[in-house]
Each structure stands twice: as C-alpha cells, then as structure tokens.
Design a protein around this motif. Structure first.
Motif, short mmCIF file in Angstrom:
data_model
loop_
_atom_site.label_atom_id
_atom_site.label_comp_id
_atom_site.label_asym_id
_atom_site.label_seq_id
_atom_site.Cartn_x
_atom_site.Cartn_y
_atom_site.Cartn_z
N ASN A 136 0.83 -1.21 0.00
CA ASN A 136 0.00 0.00 0.00
C ASN A 136 0.87 1.26 0.00
O ASN A 136 0.62 2.21 -0.75
N THR A 326 -6.55 2.67 3.38
CA THR A 326 -6.75 1.26 3.02
C THR A 326 -6.23 0.35 4.13
O THR A 326 -6.84 -0.68 4.45
N THR A 327 -5.10 0.73 4.73
CA THR A 327 -4.53 -0.06 5.81
C THR A 327 -5.40 0.00 7.06
O THR A 327 -5.60 -1.01 7.74
N THR A 330 -9.90 -0.56 5.54
CA THR A 330 -10.20 -1.53 4.48
C THR A 330 -10.33 -0.84 3.12
O THR A 330 -10.66 0.34 3.02
N ALA A 331 -10.08 -1.64 2.08
CA ALA A 331 -10.10 -1.12 0.71
C ALA A 331 -11.50 -0.68 0.31
O ALA A 331 -11.68 0.32 -0.39
N THR A 334 -12.30 2.68 1.80
CA THR A 334 -11.43 3.71 1.22
C THR A 334 -11.88 4.08 -0.19
O THR A 334 -11.91 5.26 -0.55
N CYS A 379 -5.98 3.36 -4.09
CA CYS A 379 -6.81 2.25 -3.62
C CYS A 379 -7.18 1.28 -4.74
O CYS A 379 -7.16 0.06 -4.55
N ILE A 383 -6.47 -2.76 -4.82
CA ILE A 383 -7.55 -3.73 -4.99
C ILE A 383 -7.25 -4.67 -6.16
O ILE A 383 -7.43 -5.89 -6.06
#
Length: 469
Positions: A136, A326-327, A330-331, A334, A379, A383
């Motif tokens: 990330n 994201t960390t 969660t994606a 985000t 992001c 993903i």
C-alpha cells in the motif's frame, strides 16, 4: 540478506519505479502545452493536429495487455529497461521530427513504449512488496510520483516551449529515461526464473493487440471523424472480429495470454471496473480544465501549468491518504470515500467555470476533487493486485491498464460529444459562453459517473482491517 540491507534494496528499487512513473505521467501533459507550436512549425491543420495526441493514446491502449504478458514471460526487469529505451529513443525521434508523418510515427512508438513500461513498473511493485501495508505504501509513493509528473509536465511544458521551442518537450525524456534504465541494471532484482512450459500465446497476442488498437482508434477518432465515417465503421467491425477471435483462442489454448481464472478474482474484476470508471471521470477532467483555462479564460501555456499546480498537489496528498486509509479502514471503505469526495469536489468545479470567473472560484473544487482522485487512484491499484499470483502480476497489470485506457477513451468521447453539442456555428462571446457551459455539463456528468463508482465499491467483500507492519 539482513533486514537493513533488504530495506535499502527495496527503497532504491521503489525510487526507480517511482521515477519511471514520473516519466510516464510527465509525457501525458507536457506535449499538450506544446501542441499549438508543433502545429504551426510542422504544418498540421486544425483537424490533423490531434493526431499528435491520438497516436500515442491509440498505441498505448492497444499494446497494454501485450506489455503485461511480456513482463510475465520475458521478465519484468528486462521489459522495464527495454521500455525505457524505447521511450527515450522515440522521444529523440520526436524532437528531431521534420514533418507531420515523422512526429506521428514517433508518438506511436512512444505509445508502445508507455504500454510496455506501465505494466512492467506496476507488476514489479506488486512482486517486490508483499500484499498489505508494505505494498500500500509503495503504491502510494508510485501514485504520488505520477501526480507530480502531471504538475511538472504542465509547468515544464510551458517553460521549455517558451524558452527553447517545442522540440525540448521531447528531448527532456531522453536523459531521464536513459538514467533510470542504466540505474535499473544495478538496482532492480533479477527476474524470476521463467517457467519454460509457458508460451507467449502468439495468436492471442496478435488478435488482442490489433483488436484493442482498433477499438481505441474508434473511440478516439469517432468524435473527430464522425461515428458513421467509413474508416471508423471499418475499424469498429475489425475490432469486434479480432476481439471475438481472441476470446475463442483463449478458451482453446492450454496457456492463454489472459487466463480466464483471473476473472474469478473478485478484487481484480472490481479493480478493472474501477479503473474504467476512474479514467472516464477523473481522467477526463484535465482536458476540460485545459479548454476552460486556455480557450475560455485565456490563460497562456505557463499560466495553465501553474493553474494545475494546486490540484496536482491535492492529488499527491490523496495518494498518500489512500494507502493509509486502506490499511486502517479496508479497501472497500477507502474506495467509497475516494469516490464520494470526488463527487463533491467535481460538482463544485462549475462554480468557477464561467468566462469571467476568477481562478480562485474553482480552487475549492480542484482541491477536494484532487484529494478524492488521489485516494481512489492508490486504492484501485491495491484492490486490483489482491490475490494475484506473482507469475500473473504482469498480465493482471496489463488488463487493468487496458481498462484504464479504454475507460478514458470512452469517457472522453461521450463527454466531449455532449459538451460540444452547443458550440457549432457560434463565434465570439457566444462561443466562449457555450464552451464554458459545455465544460460545466462535463463536470456534472463526471460527478455522476463517480457516483456510479461508489456503487461498484459496494460490491467488494467486507474485509478485516490490515495490521500495520
């Protein structure tokens, strides 16, 4: 290898990969600023000048999947270096161009170089940095370099064109690409040992490359030549035939160029859809902003470059936030956040999109939209890389990159057609008013497209928060 040495090794590698992304992004904007002078000196007409841009777009979009496969089979490091050399030599040819044909050929080769470079760079990041916070952060640095390239491209394009002529916007790539390629020989890790049981899938590579190239040509040239023009119709039919043939080849071959199993990866499919929407919405904004600044509000090349400075800084900040969010959150959350911020910011852009508007009226929208754009950019690549095997990172990156280019071509075609619907036959102040009105419409439609992106984000599976490493 000790942890300290490994960390330094990865850091130096990331610096090189970020520099390559900066070079790639730099060229997206730097030529735009020089277009008027290129047209005057080489004898382009108003209708043919767009080929300086279109040639790059068509070949870059058409060769992306091929570039991804080549990175997997020939080696990511080898393709990274080769792509930089192609980029540098084609830039040299572009600067030396003495007529319209030569510069279009140079831009076409440059597009192929970009198509080889982008997936090689992205797949190297995904292989070198393990899935999670480490990757990330790396993607945030890579994305930030791209945002910086857009700013530097606009500014440098204005400075170089005004000071040294249009040729300088091509020459600047030559030493940059050469230095990064040379450093890569010593810094980047060796390629993984190739599995000789895997083949290049030549029939698949030929059909998808030609089919995708024709498709991008149709999407780029359709608004210019007319959707019913003979060349557009022939290329559209050819694209359908070739891509259909590609699908049949992939079902029958034992080692397909694009393994169907990749499409069973829910994250990758969502990533592909997101990159498509992203470039059809966020990716279309620079074009309409350039038209607004230069054609309506009469900014010169250098002023236009500075006008892009603020949004580019916002995008760079957003790319870093994208990795952190994201960390932590969660994606899925985000991506939702990035698109929603983008919707709000882009919907504010029309406030400063009138012929007599002060630049500062559009700044709030540029900043908010830019932050949303940066968050979404980081992001969506995170993903798209989740759950993809190392040996398939190249082709996965190529698929996502192809989706990116086709999304941009379709988004631009639709938005330009709608925005220009009311400008025909108008001159003077009425023309400026119509162009500004069309830009406002494009901004509103782009924000609606970003809203569709939030719906796509909801299709992602809920995940546990990643643990900081």
């Amino acid at each position: 290898m000790s942890t300290l040495v490994k960390t330094r090794y990865l850091t130096f590698s990331l610096v090189l990969l970020a520099l390559a992304q900066l070079i790639y992004a730099l060229d997206l904007n730097i030529v735009f600023v020089a277009l008027p002078e290129i047209g005057r000196e080489l004898g382009f007409t108003g209708q043919t000048l767009q080929w300086v841009v279109s040639a790059y777009t068509i070949f870059c979009g058409g060769f992306m999947l091929f570039g991804g496969r080549a990175a997997d089979l020939i080696g990511q490091k080898k393709m990274f270096i080769f792509a930089l050399l192609v980029y540098g030599l084609s830039s040299l040819l572009g600067g030396l161009s003495w007529n319209t044909t030569v510069i279009i050929i140079a831009r076409s080769i440059q597009g192929i170089g970009g198509a080889l470079l982008f997936p090689a760079t992205l797949s190297l990041i995904n292989r070198l940095f393990e899935e999670g916070p480490s990757r990330n952060r790396a993607l945030a640095v890579w994305g930030g370099a791209g945002a910086s390239g857009l700013t530097i491209g606009s500014l440098l394009g204005g400075v170089l064109t005004n000071s040294y002529g249009w040729e300088a916007v091509f020459y600047v790539n030559v030493p940059l690409a050469g230095i990064v390629a040379l450093a890569a020989l010593f810094v980047l890790p060796a390629d993984q040992i190739r599995d000789h049981k895997r083949s290049f899938d030549i029939p698949g590579a030929i059909t998808v490359t030609l089919g995708a190239t024709l498709l991008v040509y149709v999407l780029v040239q359709g608004p210019e030549s007319g959707w019913t023009s003979l060349s557009v119709i022939i290329c559209a039919i050819g694209s359908i035939i070739l891509l259909t043939r590609f699908a049949l080849i992939e079902q029958r071959t034992s080692d397909p160029l694009m393994p169907i199993s990749l499409l069973h990866n829910r994250h990758l499919v969502t990533g592909l859809t997101t990159t498509f929407i992203y470039m059809g919405t966020f990716g279309a904004l620079p074009y309409f902003l350039t038209v607004l600044f230069q054609n309506v509000q009469h900014f010169n090349a250098l002023q236009t470059g500075f006008a892009f400075f603020i949004p580019s800084i916002a995008i760079a900040i957003g790319t870093q936030l994208g990795a952190q969010f994201t960390t932590r959150f969660t994606a899925r959350n985000t991506l939702l956040t990035g698109f929603m911020i983008g919707v709000i910011g882009t919907a504010l852009l029309p406030l400063g999109s009138y012929p007599d508007s002060n630049y500062w009226f559009i700044v709030p929208g540029l900043v908010i939209s830019g932050i949303g754009q940066g968050i979404t950019w980081t992001c969506m690549w995170i993903i798209a890389s989740i759950g993809v095997k190392d040996k398939e990172q190249g082709v996965a990156s190529g698929i996502a990159s192809t989706s990116l280019n086709i999304g941009n071509a379709i988004g631009m075609a639709v938005l330009i057609a709608i925005a220009n619907a009311g400008v025909h036959g108008k001159t003077g102040s009425l023309l400026l008013t119509s162009i500004a009105s069309g830009s406002r419409t494009a901004f509103y439609l782009a924000s609606v497209g970003m809203l569709v992106g939030t719906i796509v984000a909801l299709t992602l599976p809920r995940q546990k928060k990643q643990i900081n490493q």
